[in-house]
Design a protein around this motif. Sequence first.
Motif, short mmCIF file in Angstrom:
data_model
loop_
_atom_site.label_atom_id
_atom_site.label_comp_id
_atom_site.label_asym_id
_atom_site.label_seq_id
_atom_site.Cartn_x
_atom_site.Cartn_y
_atom_site.Cartn_z
N ILE A 214 29.55 79.14 93.99
CA ILE A 214 28.55 79.06 93.29
C ILE A 214 29.05 78.49 91.92
O ILE A 214 29.93 79.09 91.09
CB ILE A 214 28.06 80.61 93.00
CG1 ILE A 214 27.93 80.92 94.28
CG2 ILE A 214 26.84 80.84 92.24
CD1 ILE A 214 27.21 82.70 94.44
N ALA A 215 28.09 77.42 91.36
CA ALA A 215 28.70 76.86 90.12
C ALA A 215 27.95 77.37 89.09
O ALA A 215 26.80 78.28 89.32
CB ALA A 215 28.20 75.20 90.31
N VAL A 216 28.35 77.53 87.88
CA VAL A 216 27.52 77.86 86.85
C VAL A 216 27.14 76.85 85.65
O VAL A 216 27.74 75.84 85.49
CB VAL A 216 28.43 79.02 85.93
CG1 VAL A 216 28.64 80.27 87.05
CG2 VAL A 216 29.83 78.29 85.51
N SER A 217 26.04 77.13 84.72
CA SER A 217 25.64 76.20 83.68
C SER A 217 25.41 77.21 82.64
O SER A 217 24.59 78.08 82.72
CB SER A 217 24.30 75.46 84.13
OG SER A 217 23.86 74.64 83.20
N PRO A 218 26.04 76.85 81.41
CA PRO A 218 25.78 77.63 80.28
C PRO A 218 24.24 77.62 79.59
O PRO A 218 23.87 76.47 79.64
CB PRO A 218 26.76 77.45 79.18
CG PRO A 218 27.29 76.00 79.55
CD PRO A 218 27.12 75.84 81.04
N VAL A 219 23.67 78.78 79.23
CA VAL A 219 22.45 78.29 78.46
C VAL A 219 22.46 77.41 77.35
O VAL A 219 23.29 77.43 76.63
CB VAL A 219 21.88 79.94 78.06
CG1 VAL A 219 22.97 80.51 77.01
CG2 VAL A 219 20.50 79.98 77.85
N GLN A 220 21.43 76.95 77.12
CA GLN A 220 21.29 75.94 75.81
C GLN A 220 19.95 76.48 75.10
O GLN A 220 18.80 76.45 75.50
CB GLN A 220 20.88 74.55 76.55
CG GLN A 220 21.74 74.14 77.51
CD GLN A 220 23.12 73.71 77.05
OE1 GLN A 220 23.18 73.38 76.01
NE2 GLN A 220 23.91 74.00 77.87
N GLY A 221 20.38 76.98 74.04
CA GLY A 221 19.18 77.69 73.15
C GLY A 221 19.00 79.09 73.47
O GLY A 221 19.53 79.64 74.16
N PRO A 222 17.77 79.55 72.80
CA PRO A 222 17.41 81.13 72.82
C PRO A 222 16.96 81.20 74.33
O PRO A 222 16.35 80.66 75.17
CB PRO A 222 16.16 81.05 71.88
CG PRO A 222 15.77 79.88 71.74
CD PRO A 222 16.82 78.78 71.80
#
Length: 246
Positions: A214-222
């Motif tokens: 399961i790959a992950v992607s960090p949030v961008q912005g609020p």
Amino acid sequence: MTRAIILAAGRGSRMGELTAEQPKCFARLHGRRLLDWQLGALRGAGIERLGLVRGYRGECFDEPLTYFENPRWQQSNMVRTLLAADAWLATEACIVSYSDIFYSAATVAALSRVEAGLAIAYDPHWYALWSQRFADPLADAESFRLDANGNLATIGERCQSVAEIEGQYMGLLKFTPGGWTQVRELLQRLGDDAVDRLDMTSLLRLLLQAGMPIAVSPVQGPWGEVDAADDLALYHRIMPLAAIAP
């Protein structure tokens, strides 16, 4: 990436009177429904075809979307709602969004670019928000650890220390048809009653146990999740309209 599905079948009983006559995603943040924020972010990321799984107060939805139905929303959980959109998930990569969150187009675009059968967005700086939402952030936060390859290693377990938590899952996912095939095969082995009881975080844990990356992607912005009316009041206070508007 041209498709996205919003899972909006549940009532959200913790919202109290805010969901007495309307779906949870009709609750308003800075004058716009959570649904409007979601649709704006998805369209802003270039997603052209938008679907929504209805259940509680499904007749309230009149947006020009593709609709799927979970008629058993009262007897089932989030994964059963996800299965209602099988026709899309099996044929094309899809972003899947909870209906009680808001996020930016940049977060959607970043998640879309992840090349994996299953990927999830997460907030690596979760503590700043959780410490404002909860007197004791650990009372709500769950484990989230990454492995040596930067993929998800653990999720959804109770923690004794903030050090056990490298982020928080947002309720925003991406499936490819190949990834969805693996998910569906696991669910078929569980049986209908077990699937009805299954929430999304528990599904992610089962997939990890089965060896699925399961790959992950960090949030961008609020971003934010709305579990209760108090959350809306907090976001109105700490996130001015100019900070979250596209």
